[in-house]
Design an enzyme around this catalytic site. Structure first.
Site, PDB file in Angstrom:
ATOM      1  N   ASP A  69       0.732  -1.069   0.018  1.00 12.78           N
ATOM      2  CA  ASP A  69      -0.089   0.083  -0.078  1.00 12.78           C
ATOM      3  C   ASP A  69       1.050   1.359   0.041  1.00 12.78           C
ATOM      4  OD1 ASP A  69      -2.954   0.937   0.745  1.00 12.78           O
ATOM      5  OD2 ASP A  69      -1.680   2.015   1.993  1.00 12.78           O
ATOM      6  N   ILE A  70       0.600   2.128  -0.980  1.00 11.54           N
ATOM      7  CA  ILE A  70       1.195   3.511  -0.978  1.00 11.54           C
ATOM      8  C   ILE A  70       0.956   4.242   0.335  1.00 11.54           C
ATOM      9  CG2 ILE A  70       1.806   5.662  -2.343  1.00 11.54           C
ATOM     10  CD1 ILE A  70       0.974   4.072  -4.779  1.00 11.54           C
ATOM     11  N   GLU A 112      -4.640   2.473  -4.582  1.00  8.18           N
ATOM     12  CA  GLU A 112      -3.054   2.454  -4.469  1.00  8.18           C
ATOM     13  C   GLU A 112      -2.473   1.084  -3.781  1.00  8.18           C
ATOM     14  OE1 GLU A 112      -4.778   4.220  -0.561  1.00  8.18           O
ATOM     15  OE2 GLU A 112      -5.426   4.081  -2.840  1.00  8.18           O
TER      16      GLU A 112
END
Length: 194
Positions: A69-70, A112
């Site tokens: 996950d960003i 994301e």
């Protein structure tokens, strides 16, 4: 010409079959690839993961998955705009792809989030690969209007356990919980599921 009617017909048939095969390959690529990141889509990832889990359940080869996950992605979109957010997604996808092995499968999970399938990989080696991805994402810079922006990611790895991962969801949930641990611990880190 140098061909009789039979040979011409044969060549035209071969050409038609080749055209169908090329079109099918193109359609397959279109329906399994995320157009923005050029990574495979979640449904394709799940199909391959199911096959790999079945093979791993019958054999001795380990299998691991990683959820990515960003960190603070919404902030990028809100602060710098969606165009910058798209650049962050593309750059992160490229870095993930550059840091996995040829037999691994990186995919866009949604939004994301990304996921990686690591065949023949136990938990400690999944952490090593995840750490390499994390480090390379953190070291890269994305230029937005000339400003170099840093991006970090949180990762959660899980080794497939046939004794408890009866479904894809069970395995992915364990990787997701490990990802959540990385976020709770301050982001920009890798956690391994228990």
């Amino acid at each position: 010409s140098g061909f009789d009617a039979y040979e011409r017909e044969y060549i035209l048939t071969l050409a038609a079959l080749a055209a169908v095969a090329i079109n099918n390959a193109f359609l397959f690529e279109m329906t399994t690839t995320d157009m923005m990141t050029k990574l495979k889509m979640k449904h394709y990832f799940y199909t391959i993961l199911q096959e790999r889990m079945e093979a791993a359940a019958c054999g001795d080869n380990p299998l691991s998955v990683v959820m990515i996950d960003i960190d603070n992605f919404k902030t990028f979109n809100d602060t710098y705009g969606h165009s910058c957010g798209d650049t962050v997604l593309k750059r992160t996808a490229i870095t993930i792809q550059e840091n996995v092995r040829p037999g691994d499968l990186a995919a866009r999970y949604g939004g994301e989030e990304f996921c990686v399938l690591l065949p023949d990989t136990d938990g400690p080696n999944a952490v090593i690969i995840s750490e390499r991805i994390r480090r390379n994402v953190a070291e890269s810079r994305i230029l937005d209007g000339g400003l170099p922006l840093g991006v970090t990611i949180a990762l959660g790895a899980a080794r497939y356990d046939p004794a408890r991962d009866f479904t894809i969801k069970a395995l992915m949930d364990r990787a997701d919980k490990a990802l959540y641990q990385s976020k709770l611990a301050g982001r920009n880190r890798v956690s391994l599921a228990r």
